[in-house]
Design an enzyme around this catalytic site. Structure first.
Site, mmCIF file in Angstrom:
data_model
loop_
_atom_site.group_PDB
_atom_site.id
_atom_site.type_symbol
_atom_site.label_atom_id
_atom_site.label_comp_id
_atom_site.label_asym_id
_atom_site.label_seq_id
_atom_site.Cartn_x
_atom_site.Cartn_y
_atom_site.Cartn_z
ATOM 1 N N LYS A 36 0.830 -1.206 0.000
ATOM 2 C CA LYS A 36 0.000 0.000 0.000
ATOM 3 C C LYS A 36 0.867 1.260 0.000
ATOM 4 O O LYS A 36 2.063 1.207 0.254
ATOM 5 C CB LYS A 36 -0.896 0.012 1.241
ATOM 6 C CG LYS A 36 -0.129 0.122 2.550
ATOM 7 C CD LYS A 36 -1.072 0.275 3.736
ATOM 8 C CE LYS A 36 -0.258 0.487 5.018
ATOM 9 N NZ LYS A 36 -1.104 0.868 6.155
ATOM 10 N N TYR A 269 18.883 29.363 2.332
ATOM 11 C CA TYR A 269 17.816 30.238 2.816
ATOM 12 C C TYR A 269 17.960 30.508 4.315
ATOM 13 O O TYR A 269 18.288 29.608 5.095
ATOM 14 C CB TYR A 269 16.442 29.588 2.577
ATOM 15 C CG TYR A 269 15.988 29.593 1.147
ATOM 16 C CD1 TYR A 269 15.763 30.789 0.479
ATOM 17 C CD2 TYR A 269 15.757 28.410 0.471
ATOM 18 C CE1 TYR A 269 15.323 30.801 -0.835
ATOM 19 C CE2 TYR A 269 15.310 28.402 -0.842
ATOM 20 C CZ TYR A 269 15.101 29.603 -1.487
ATOM 21 O OH TYR A 269 14.661 29.609 -2.793
#
Length: 377
Positions: A36, A269
């Site tokens: 899954k 950043y």
């Protein structure tokens, strides 16, 4: 054109893992390969191919959408659908497949599936302590009574352990086993005999042979990852010290840019990293969009030419900077290992989990489906 980033899946590892689990089971117990959620980040169709060839008896998925993707390639293979199917009444044509084994919780769902032509296998979920799907106590008895009185079909009964992988002491799991046994007896009281019984996921399959019943559902450990350190310790304490798992996934990228910046330069950043000396930086084209956890900023490492290269500054959406000052022969185009082995060094999903305060399940599952998958030996 070379891929910016890719995943390599080891055919040998997945085969070995399935073989090791098979050795724990009785010949009559079915082994479900749980693939899954994009096979926990490993690739749904790619993992299905490997698990099928390695001898899995069923595929385990969360959704009807996943089951339909698999059905196109495996027209008659048994597929266990473990999650709810929203809007089931409007999807009867899609679930009318005798090789779909569908886990349900409510009489209404049993009624819909019984009336499908052909009907899928119907497995009733029992809540033995997870407080998720299924019922227990008077609600379970009411559900079984309704199913019986309406003459509906029932083929299996299932539950799920809540905390097997989180503890060394398994009192709660033992209580769940007792509750499940009571639920099976209750189902038999209403005339539902010879149901396919299943409860075990990876950890419980390793630790509770008495709970293997007719089928087990192996998920995280199919991919060579331990459900937890506690599971590994519990297994070793039980005497199974020779049980091994082999990681299936390696995640790689390439250096796309190299530069040297002077002392006191800021990187990335927010200027969260400042160099203390001249620093050689490599840029790799992988960031949090591809599934690299931003909490690895200034924290994690990758492997370049068999050596550890620290992540500098904040991880960007599609790029990450590495310190390769000590790796003098690194060049643009060199392979960088995000997860996996390179020479004597290795970075595991458990390493990432420890560095980012999560679990190895999330580390691999969050890798973007856009990352290409390649089969390796």
């Amino acid at each position: 054109m070379k891929d910016r980033t890719w995943i390599e899946l080891s055919r040998t590892a997945i085969s070995a893992n399935l073989k090791n689990f098979r050795a724990l089971l009785s010949p009559k117990t079915l082994l479900t390969a749980v693939i899954k959620s994009n096979a926990y980040g490993h690739g749904l169709l790619e993992t299905a191919e490997l698990a099928h060839k390695a001898g899995a008896d069923l595929f385990g998925v969360n959704s009807l959408e996943e089951a339909k993707l698999l059905r196109g390639k495996y027209p008659e293979f048994k597929i266990l659908i473990m999650g709810e199917v929203p809007g089931l009444a409007e999807r009867t044509a899609e679930v009318s497949d005798p090789n779909f084994w569908i886990i349900v919780s409510r009489t209404e769902e049993v009624r819909i599936l019984t009336n499908c032509k052909p009907s899928p296998q119907i497995h009733l979920k029992v809540d033995t302590g997870m407080a998720r799907l299924g019922f227990f106590g008077v609600d379970l008895e009411r559900t079984l009574s309704e199913i019986k009185s309406e003459g509906l079909r029932l083929d299996g009964i299932a539950t799920h352990f809540a905390s097997t992988e989180d503890v060394l002491e398994q009192k709660y799991s033992k209580e769940q086993m007792k509750s499940f046994s009571e639920a099976v007896l209750l189902a038999e009281k209403y005339g539902f005999k010879n149901l396919v019984k299943h409860a075990c996921a990876s950890a419980s399959t390793m630790l509770f042979p008495e709970a293997h019943y007719d089928l087990v559902r192996v998920g995280i450990s199919l991919y060579g990852l331990w459900p937890s350190l506690q599971t590994r310790l519990s297994l070793h304490l039980s005497g199974k010290k020779d049980f091994n798992l082999s990681p299936v996934l390696s995640w790689k990228t390439r250096i796309v840019h190299i530069k040297t910046v002077p002392e006191d330069s800021f990187v990335g950043y927010g200027s969260t990293y400042q160099t203390s000396a001249a620093t050689r930086i490599a840029v790799v084209p992988v960031g949090y969009y591809e599934g690299l956890d931003r909490k690895l900023s200034n924290n994690g490492v990758m492997l370049v030419k068999g050596k550890r290269a620290k992540i500098l500054g904040r991880i960007c959406m599609n790029m990450t900077m590495l310190d390769i000052t000590h790796i003098h022969d690194a060049e643009i185009g060199d392979v960088v290992t995000i997860l996996g082995k390179d020479k004597e060094e290795e970075i595991s999903a458990d390493d990432h989990a420890n560095w980012t305060y999560t679990i190895n399940y999330e580390v691999t599952t969050r890798i973007s489906e856009s990352v290409p998958k390649k089969i390796a030996e």
